[in-house]
Design an enzyme around this catalytic site. Structure first.
Site, mmCIF file in Angstrom:
data_model
loop_
_atom_site.group_PDB
_atom_site.id
_atom_site.type_symbol
_atom_site.label_atom_id
_atom_site.label_comp_id
_atom_site.label_asym_id
_atom_site.label_seq_id
_atom_site.Cartn_x
_atom_site.Cartn_y
_atom_site.Cartn_z
ATOM 1 N N LYS A 115 93.684 17.062 58.677
ATOM 2 C CA LYS A 115 92.925 16.643 59.864
ATOM 3 C C LYS A 115 93.781 16.732 61.125
ATOM 4 O O LYS A 115 93.282 17.052 62.206
ATOM 5 C CB LYS A 115 92.410 15.207 59.701
ATOM 6 C CG LYS A 115 91.367 15.060 58.620
ATOM 7 C CD LYS A 115 90.028 15.680 59.019
ATOM 8 C CE LYS A 115 88.988 15.471 57.947
ATOM 9 N NZ LYS A 115 88.228 16.639 57.592
ATOM 10 N N LYS A 195 85.222 26.687 49.013
ATOM 11 C CA LYS A 195 83.951 26.104 48.576
ATOM 12 C C LYS A 195 83.015 25.892 49.768
ATOM 13 O O LYS A 195 83.439 25.881 50.918
ATOM 14 C CB LYS A 195 84.191 24.811 47.812
ATOM 15 C CG LYS A 195 84.678 23.640 48.627
ATOM 16 C CD LYS A 195 84.646 22.376 47.764
ATOM 17 C CE LYS A 195 85.018 21.159 48.599
ATOM 18 N NZ LYS A 195 84.899 19.896 47.883
ATOM 19 N N LYS A 198 80.492 21.798 55.023
ATOM 20 C CA LYS A 198 79.782 21.571 56.273
ATOM 21 C C LYS A 198 80.584 22.060 57.460
ATOM 22 O O LYS A 198 80.039 22.532 58.444
ATOM 23 C CB LYS A 198 79.582 20.062 56.460
ATOM 24 C CG LYS A 198 78.237 19.567 55.985
ATOM 25 C CD LYS A 198 78.047 18.116 56.348
ATOM 26 C CE LYS A 198 78.571 17.217 55.251
ATOM 27 N NZ LYS A 198 77.673 16.141 54.854
#
Ligand code: TRP
Length: 331
Positions: A115, A195, A198
């Site tokens: 992050k 994968k 979003k």
């Protein structure tokens, strides 16, 4: 016989996609349908604000998660379904836990580092506290099992460390939570890499997408010449074949593989047929979702009653924890 507590959550960043459904929500449904388990599922909106978000759409995005949960088959008669911020005990418990967690430990978690790379200008206290809040979500209900992907293992490990330390220091009785690997299907990204997610543009198909959107999404999945002696194990073609297997079965996949080794695989046809198959597969979810959209009062009632049930448990855990930590607590 007492039931095994299960808790899981989904960050409120928009609609659920096929990866969420096959990777997580189907597992939640299996657990809710098994009388051995007592399940709590939440849209975790407080976690959403640990990275940059839009305050104008947060409430709606949170409700979307709940409606998708219900449309996919989570049943408020069998499981508690609600929104994290309606149970403020989580945030309070997280602050108490923060008193026994070192900053250095949190800074070293791979999820934190990712992050920081993604949002270098938003390295906030809330982000550093992400795992502490997740531990509070889990331990507020003395949860034993958390259905979640492998990527969540470091957070669940932190949760176990917090439970052990709290129990040692203050005599609480938090369990050592385990991750529950549901027999999830790995749903790849349409970009051909990693994968379905979003946060990766063009990687996903949402549960309630219409046929045109599904076709558009599949159209952008990269392919090759459609012919050769070996099928690539990774990338767009491999991912398309995985989708064929999930939605049309392994026989159909085999026949495409035969085309690839023979006269050539026509991706235009494959994608058109696959789009229809995905669309048909999702029909019951779409219908349920439309029904829910016409019934906002029902959805609000589910959320409200879920929050009441959750608070009854979380507030007892919080009061007990505060008492054992030495706070003045009134009965
Ligand atoms: N960190 C989880 C994710 O990114 C979301 C989450 C928050 C969660 N609290 C939780 C998952 C508690 C399981 C249990 O997917």
């Amino acid at each position: 016989m007492s039931k095994t507590r299960v808790f899981s959550g989904t960050r409120a960043t928009g609609r659920l996609h096929l990866g969420n459904y096959f990777g997580a929500v189907k597992g939640y449904i299996d657990l809710q349908n098994d009388p051995k388990y007592d399940c709590i599922y939440m849209a975790v909106d407080v976690h959403t604000i640990t990275t940059p978000y839009d305050h104008r759409t947060l409430a709606q995005a949170t409700k979307e998660i709940i409606m998708d949960y219900l449309a996919a088959g989570l049943d408020p008669e069998k499981a508690v379904v609600t929104i994290q911020s309606l149970v403020p005990e989580h945030v309070e418990l997280a602050f108490l836990f923060a008193s026994i967690v070192s900053v250095a430990k949190m800074q070293h978690l791979p999820t934190f580092k990712d992050k920081v790379k993604q949002h270098p200008d938003n390295v906030t206290m809330a982000l550093l506290n992400y795992p502490t809040l997740m531990a509070a979500d889990i331990l507020a209900y003395k949860t034993e099992l958390v259905p979640a992907g492998l990527d969540q293992e470091p957070h669940i490990e932190v949760t176990r460390e917090i439970a052990r330390r709290m129990n040692d220091l203050y005599g609480t009785d938090f369990p050592e939570t385990k991750r529950f690997a549901t027999p999830a299907q790995y749903v790849p990204s349409l970009t051909g890499e990693g994968k379905m997610s979003k946060s990766v543009e063009g990687s996903s198909i949402n549960l309630t997408d219409d046929l045109a959107t599904i076709k558009k999404r599949l159209a952008s999945c990269p392919t090759d010449s459609g012919k050769g002696s070996t099928i690539p194990e990774k990338g767009g073609v491999a991912n398309l074949l995985t989708f064929v297997e999930i939605f049309q079965g392994s026989e159909r996949k085999k026949s495409y593989e035969a085309d690839y080794f023979g006269n050539g695989l026509r991706y235009g046809d494959l994608k058109a047929e696959l789009a229809e198959a995905i669309f048909d597969h999702l029909a019951p979810i779409r219908e349920k979702r439309l029904e829910l959209e016409k019934n906002p009062d029902y959805v609000n009632k589910v959320i409200k009653e879920g929050a009441e049930k959750a608070r009854a448990i979380a507030s007892a855990t919080l009061a007990e924890t505060k008492r054992k930590m030495g706070f003045y607590v009134q009965n």
